[in-house]
Every structure is written in structure tokens, then in C-alpha cells.
Design a protein around this motif. Structure first.
Motif, mmCIF file in Angstrom:
data_model
loop_
_atom_site.group_PDB
_atom_site.id
_atom_site.type_symbol
_atom_site.label_atom_id
_atom_site.label_comp_id
_atom_site.label_asym_id
_atom_site.label_seq_id
_atom_site.Cartn_x
_atom_site.Cartn_y
_atom_site.Cartn_z
ATOM 1 N N ASP A 531 0.833 -1.196 0.000
ATOM 2 C CA ASP A 531 0.000 0.000 0.000
ATOM 3 C C ASP A 531 0.871 1.250 0.000
ATOM 4 N N THR A 532 0.800 2.007 -1.080
ATOM 5 C CA THR A 532 1.565 3.256 -1.184
ATOM 6 C C THR A 532 0.622 4.446 -1.356
ATOM 7 N N THR A 533 -0.542 4.360 -0.744
ATOM 8 C CA THR A 533 -1.553 5.410 -0.896
ATOM 9 C C THR A 533 -1.045 6.766 -0.427
ATOM 10 N N ASN A 534 -0.061 6.778 0.469
ATOM 11 C CA ASN A 534 0.482 8.062 0.935
ATOM 12 C C ASN A 534 1.189 8.836 -0.180
ATOM 13 N N LEU A 535 1.406 8.193 -1.326
ATOM 14 C CA LEU A 535 1.981 8.889 -2.477
ATOM 15 C C LEU A 535 0.903 9.421 -3.421
ATOM 16 N N LEU A 536 -0.361 9.194 -3.089
ATOM 17 C CA LEU A 536 -1.458 9.494 -3.995
ATOM 18 C C LEU A 536 -1.474 10.951 -4.424
ATOM 19 N N ASN A 537 -1.473 11.163 -5.741
ATOM 20 C CA ASN A 537 -1.517 12.503 -6.315
ATOM 21 C C ASN A 537 -2.977 12.836 -6.630
#
Length: 773
Positions: A531-537
Motif C-alpha cells: 500500500d503506497t496510498t500516501n503517495l497518492l496525487n
């Protein structure tokens, strides 16, 4: 904790516990859910401005009233003074936990969190720090507080690789993620299919085992044969991980994931790398997310600057535990080196070049890339000579102390270093923690050594990103193992001076291990979504003041795993009694095919399990699978899923069990075995049973279903030295006892991806969810 896979410890630590087969799991109440919801939201996209109005209002004021804290420390005063003077590390700058100036400020902030008298004060300070304090420092201090504050037991933050994916995924992936826009991308990929890539039109053309491409061939483009492009893609399928079937059977899980838009992008360290020295072929292991996060959490659980008595770390034998973890990490790394045809971990000499360089391919969230090291680099030429002298003096001092056989502290206490209990002194010394006997001499050498190798001066505040300055990144660099081998060498020297165990010391006459059958050991590369949602643009959406989490970004990556395996013990026991069963895995041969004598090989054994068993008089048959190892964990629930579950419970439509997530400090089950070889890599198990005669009861002072028990003093299986019976210099004869057994095995590597490079994959252009790994 999920599925009773509770707690820890490390690759091969006797600190595992034996978990009862049945237990009652507590359900979170409203107060707990409020706290959990706050923690998950406050770290969401933490490098971006805080968007939750409630927390913005709450964090306008920093609580500095001393009456609001159970203790107001010197570090807290210094932190507040630095804040008033504008001397805190600015937001957006690189934070290094092992940069001396950064560390002091982070410790002060941690104290503000830890000593808050109630959750309201804590919450206000956290909201303030989220807006005012450097992002890396904020997460570091907050994680420490959540782990160590007693009233926070059971609360969980997302895993560090979910909070800061930049520390774990290469810059290409991060750039792609941060510029990703679905509307733009969907049009781009349409044109690419039409004009740019012949693979979308014709897959039949082969020549000398190579595909024809209109674009340059890159090794990671094998993903396209499985239906994955080189950019983000959307798919309404479940997340990939080894235990996903457990969740897919839960109707609540299926319900909460409805309407969730999932974006994926392939990122694969087993192929997408630059091979500029032979050490690089180990990147699939050294850059593994679970491998690196394990070291990160170990060093937060037993942080070198936390007082052992106050935090209960002395009861856990913090120094001995830390150095044993180092030794086991090196042993596990050596096993993986043998799988790749490499030999001993290279030695490091202060006056010689470092043959192998390293390029981490990482980029910090402020856009600055991490420093790299070229091949044949000389630290002595480019480093701080004064700092180097201090580090060299540290190793000279401890070696001289071990040669003399005793140490006299500043207050006149004489410590006999030829006694086993002196391991406490050695461990504290090597970690450089605050429980060290002679604090004047020993403190801060550990920090200085990392600063030296990262080219950081004593009082630097502005620092270039470097993997050696944070625990979650340092194990990516092969030099980590070379340098930490120096710590282990000191540990081995201490062990060498201890009287070896005799045959009589190790013999347990009531126990006879007749045979242990081991199922086939098979490893492979499987695929998992992180989960890399913290990179969501993408902008955050709020409806009636409630945050709507309807999109998630997933990094799809190949990683090392193994098929479940099983032991069947056939043991005779004279009388009914409890015993402790320990299982070790070690190499058989070196890289040249020569048998390694046990005297030298003992340090290469990794303890993969230990458990207490109630033997009956007569014959005992024990079956134990790798899924039952109590110090390991399967893939953890993702940040997105955890938040969804918490919100469902917060709304009153779900009973949230406190064992929802795996413990933060458990070792990845999938890394228990080295990769092995296709034709079978020779290895050996050592099984050992010792008497169980402990005064304390495991888990007696903490709830094992949702706590890792750090600081409890009862998290270990017994009070034997870590690594027992390999904790001393080895006399090989002594280990051939009736209660011990060596077993030769082979580890087989199976390449499940081979068919994607051949004409055997019928579903070309589609991802194969049906593959059974």
C-alpha cells in the motif's frame, strides 16, 4: 496476532513464544476506536499539509504547561527552546534518526508525547507537531510513543513502508506515483497501445529467445507479458498477498472494499536494478520491505537512548537481545549469499578501499536523491579523521578490555568478562545504549559511526539523504553487513573466552530424539501488493466533514517466499514434563563446497523456532508447521484495509478485534528460508530439547493477542542465553547428545516466472490471478 501468529522476535531468536491454541480476543471499545482513527488519519500523506479540520483547530496551540505532564524533562525544555528560537529542523528537510542534532530534537518531541498525562494532551501535541515539526522527526517520535506508552497497548500505526514509501521504493516508482493522474494516464495508455508497443498487437515473433520491441528492451518489461504496463493501471481485483484468502472469505471485508478504486504499478527489485558489482544480485533480499522494517522496529522497541529501568528494557535483556539480533541477521544474510554463490561477508579495514559501491536509487520526499557510493571508495580519504579516530578507539578499547578479562567502571565496580552474565555488559556496550556501565566513555559512539559513514559532521543540521542515517534504510546497503560484522566479531571474541559446554552440560537424559521428518523445502518468487496510498496525487474528499477513502495506490512487487513446510518429531521421554524445543537452520558447505566445521559454523545457524511442549512419559509425536512459528507473521493488513475496518467499527456496524493486525516487530515468515538452488541447496537443521524450569510464566503481565510485550520481561520462551546452545565457543562432540539431532536437508528454488518468457503462457496480456505459488 492475526490467526494466532503472535509476536516476534527476530530471525532466529529464542525470544519467540509458544502461543496457546485457543484464546479470547478483546473487541475494541468506542474510546479505543477514537484513538485508532486519530492515529491513522494524522499520518495520512504526512508530507502534505494537514487537511482534517478537526485536527487543524486542535493543533493551533502547543501544550507547554508542566502540570500537564507526568514529568518535564531537560530534553523537553531544550526542544521548546529550539522551537521558540526557530532552530528546529525545518519541514521538508531530510531527517536522520542517527544525526546527533536531529536525534536530540526527536527525543525531546517524543518526551512531549510520552509524558502527556492524558490522551487529550497527547492528541493536541500530535496535531500541533503534524503541522509544525519536520515530517520524518514527527513520525519517528510518534512511532516511539505509540510503541512504548503503556496506555496505548494494542494501538497500531501503519507500517513504516506505508507511511514513507520513499524509503523503500526506487525513485522511478516514486516519480511515477507522484505525477500519476488517471484522466491523463488513461488517454496516454490508449495512444501507447495504438502506436508505440508492438507487444500489444503481435506476440508471436521470436528470435533467439528475444522479443522484438519498438522501444528499448528493459528487463522489467516481462510484466507486460502478464498484462501489466510500465505505468499505473486500474483493475477491480483483490490485493495480492499470501493470506488474502482469509480476508476474501469475510463478508465484511468484501463489503468495505466495494467502490474502492485500486491503482497498481509494477516495481521489481529482482530485475529493475543496475548491476555494477556482484553484491547487487542480492538486492531482492537486502531491499526487501519486510527485512528492512524488521530492523527499524527492533531499534525502536529497544531504542539505545531509552532508559532500561524506566521502560522495562532491562527486563528484556536489551543489550544482549540487540547484539544477538545483529548476529542472527548476519547469519541469515550469509545463508542468502551462499544461495547466490557468494562467500563470507567481506571484512572492512579502516585503511583499505571498499571494493563494492552502492546506489540506493531512492529519493527523499523533498526531491533530493540519496547519496551513493562508487566502487573502490576510501572512507579514510574522504571522511572526518577525528570522528574516525573515535570509532577506531572504541573497537580498540573493547578488544583490549576483552583481552584483559575484566573491566573496571568509573565507580570502581569490576566486571569479570569471562563469566556468561557479562553478556549484558557487552551487549549494552556494543549498542551504545544508556544502560552502559561507563556512560562517559561509551555513549554516542554508535551515532558517530553512522554519521561518519554518511559524511555528516558533529553539529550538522542540514544533511543530504543517506541510507546509513535511518534504521529503515541502512540494511539496503551491503556495507551494513560488512560494518556490523565488526560488532559481531567483538561478540564472538567474548563468547570465545567462555567455557564451552561439555557433553554433560547439554545432555538431557530424559529425552531421546529418535527422528525428525522434514517435508520438502521449496522457495520461489511470488507477487505482493504494498500500500503506497500516501503517495497518492489526488485531492482528499470530505463529505459532511467525513474523510472518504475511495482510492488506493498499490505497488506490485515480486519477493522471496517459501511453501509451507512441516516437521514431525518422534521423541521418547522417560517422565512427563515440559521441555523447550529449539530449531536451528544452518549451512552445510561453504561457497567452494567444503564442509564447514561446527566450531566455525555455529555462528551461521539461525534459530527459526522455539516452543514449550508438555511431553508425556513414553513416545511423543509432535507435528509443527512453519505457519505455527510464533515469532513470524504473514503479510500484514494494508493501511487502506485497516482504516476501512476501523471506520466500520467506529460507525457501530463491526466488532473490531484487537488482534486485527500482525505485530509490528514480527519477522516475515516468507524469509525464514534462503532462496536455495533449483537442483537443491544442501543445508542442515539442528533440533535441540532442553528442560523447562522457569519461575516466570510467559505472557503473565501482558495480553499476547494484541501486545508484543516489549518491556514485560516475560516475552521470551525461557531465561537461557539467546542462541543457546550455540551461545558459547563450540566443542563439536558435545552437541551429539540424545536430546539433539542434526538433519541434512536441501532447499529447492522453483522459478514460477519461467513460463512468461517462453511460449507456454496462454493468457498473454492478462494478469494471471489463478497461479498457485
Amino acid at each position: 496476532m492475526k490467526l494466532t501468529l503472535v509476536l516476534l522476535a527476530l530471525v532466529g531468536c529464542v525470544a519467540a513464544f509458544s502461543v496457546p491454541t485457543t484464546h479470547n480476543v478483546k473487541v475494541a471499545d468506542k474510546e479505543f476506536l477514537e484513538k485508532q482513527k486519530f492515529l491513522l488519519e494524522i499520518v495520512y500523506r504526512c508530507e502534505d499539509p494537514l487537511m482534517f479540520e478537526e485536527y487543524i483547530k486542535l493543533g493551533h496551540k502547543f501544550v507547554v504547561d508542566k502540570s500537564m505532564y507526568s514529568m518535564f524533562t531537560h530534553e523537553m525544555e531544550k526542544f521548546y527552546e529550539s522551537y521558540k528560537m526557530g532552530a528546529l529542523l525545518p519541514k521538508g528537510e531530510f531527517f536522520g534518526a542517527l544525526v546527533k542534532t536531529h536525534h536530540k530534537q526527536a527525543y525531546g518531541l517524543f518526551n512531549f508525547f510520552y509524558y502527556a498525562k492524558n490522551f487529550e494532551i497527547f492528541k493536541q501535541n500530535v496535531a500541533w507537531a503534524r503541522m509544525q515539526v519536520n515530517e520524518g522527526m514527527f513520525i519517528y517520535a510518534l512511532t516511539l510513543a505509540v510503541i512504548h506508552k503503556p496506555e496505548f497497548e494494542g494501538l497500531a500505526l501503519p507500517m513504516i513502508y506505508e507511511i514513507f514509501p520513499q524509503y523503500f521504493f526506487n525513485s522511478k516508482f516514486v516519480y511515477e506515483a507522484e505525477k500519476f493522474d488517471y484522466d491523463v494516464w488513461s488517454k496516454y495508455i490508449m495512444y501507447e497501445k495504438e502506436y508505440k508497443d508492438i507487444l500489444y498487437k503481435d506476440v508471436s515473433e521470436f528470435h533467439d529467445n528475444f522479443y522484438f520491441y519498438t522501444k528499448d528492451w528493459k528487463t522489467w518489461q516481462w510484466w507486460k507479458m502478464m498484462g501489466l504496463g510500465e505505468h499505473w493501471y486500474v483493475e477491480d481485483k483483490y490485493f495480492l498477498r499470501e493470506n488474502i484468502a482469509t480476508y476474501n472469505k469475510d463478508p465484511k471485508y468484501v463489503d468495505i472494499m466495494k467502490g474502492m478504486t485500486k491503482f497498481y504499478m509494477p516495481v521489481d527489485y529482482t530485475r529493475d536494478i543496475s548491476f555494477f558489482n556482484h553484491e547487487t544480485q542480492m538486492s531482492y533480499f537486502t531491499e526487501d520491505l519486510g527485512w528492512n522494517s524488521f530492523w527499524y522496529y527492533l531499534n525502536l522497541d529497544y531504542a539505545f537512548f531509552l532508559d532500561g529501568k524506566q521502560f522495562g528494557l532491562e527486563k528484556d535483556r536489551r543489550g544482549e537481545f540487540w547484539i544477538y539480533n545483529v548476529q542472527q541477521i548476519l547469519a541469515r544474510y550469509y545463508q542468502e549469499r551462499l544461495s547466490n554463490g557468494l562467500g563470507e561477508i567481506p571484512e572492512y579495514f579502516w585503511y583499505k578501499q571498499l571494493e563494492f559501491g552502492y546506489d540506493p536509487q531512492l529519493i527523499y520526499y523533498n526531491g533530493v536523491g540519496f547519496s551513493y557510493r562508487k566502487n573502490y571508495f576510501e572512507y579514510e580519504t574522504y571522511g572526518n579523521f577525528e570522528m574516525l579516530s573515535q570509532i577506531q578507539h572504541f573497537f580498540e578499547r573493547i578488544n583490549n578490555v576483552l583481552d584483559s578479562g575484566y573491566y573496571k567502571t568509573a565507580d570502581g565496580v569490576v566486571i569479570d568478562l569471562h563469566k556468561p552474565e557479562a553478556v549484558k555488559f557487552i551487549g549494552n556496550y556494543l549498542q551504545g545504549n544508556v544502560d552502559t556501565y561507563d556512560k562517559y566513555f561509551f555513549n554516542y559512539y554508535y551515532v558517530l559511526s553512522h554519521m561518519y559513514f554518511a559524511d555528516v559532521e558533529y553539529f550538522d543540521m542540514d544533511v543530504f539523504p543517506h541510507v546509513f542515517l535511518n534504521f529503515e534504510t541502512m540494511m539496503r546497503d551491503p556495507f551494513f553487513y560488512t560494518f556490523y560484522k565488526k560488532f559481531a566479531d567483538v561478540f564472538y571474541k567474548f563468547k570465545y573466552n567462555l567455557t564451552p559446554y561439555t557433553h554433560e552440560d547439554l545432555h538431557f537424559e530424559d529425552i531421546h530424539i529418535k527422528e525428525v521428518t522434514v517435508s520438502k523445502l521449496v522457495t520461489y518468487f511470488d507477487i505482493v501488493d504494498f500500500d503506497t496510498t500516501n503517495l497518492l496525487n489526488d485531492k482528499m474528499t470530505f463529505v459532511d466533514g467525513k474523510f472518504v477513502w475511495d482510492k488506493t495506490l498499490m505497488a506490485r512487487q515480486a519477493r522471496l517466499n517459501h511453501q509451507p513446510f512441516e516437521f514431525e518429531f518422534n521423541i521418547d521421554c522417560k517422565t512427563a514434563q515440559k521441555g523447550v524445543v529449539r530449531i536451528f537452520l544452518g549451512p552445510k558447505f561453504d561457497e567452494y563446497g567444503r564442509i564447514i566445521p561446527l566450531k566455525y559454523n555455529a555462528q551461521n545457524f539461525v534459530q527459526i523456532d522455539s516452543f514449550v511442549y508438555p511431553f508425556v512419559a513414553g513416545h511423543n509425536t509432535i507435528k509443527r508447521t512453519s505457519k505455527e512459528f510464533t515469532w513470524t507473521a504473514e503479510d500484514r493488513i494494508t493501511y487502506t484495509e485497516l482504516y476501512k475496518y476501523v471506520m466500520l467499527a467506529h460507525e457501530g456496524t463491526y466488532d473490531f478485534p484487537l488482534d486485527m493486525t500482525e505485530p509490528h516487530n514480527a519477522f516475515p515468515d516468507r524469509l525464514v528460508l534462503p532462496r536455495g538452488w533449483e537442483h537443491g541447496m544442501p543445508m542442515q537443521f539442528y533440533f535441540f530439547v532442553s528442560p523447562y524450569s522457569e519461575e516466570y510464566e510467559q505472557f503473565s503481565n501482558f495480553d499476547y493477542t494484541y501486545s508484543s510485550g516489549v518491556g514485560s520481561g516475560t516475552r521470551f520462551v525461557d531465561s537461557k542465553p539467546f542462541g543457546y546452545p550455540f551461545d558459547r565457543n563450540v566443542d563439536e562432540y558435545s552437541y551429539f547428545v540424545s536430546n539433539g539431532l542434526f538433519k541434512d536437508v536441501k532447499i529447492y528454488f522453483v522459478d514460477h516466472f519461467a513460463k512468461y518468457f517462453e511460449k507456454k503462457y496462454a493468457n498473454f496480456g492478462m494478469f494471471d490471478y489463478s497461479v498457485e505459488y
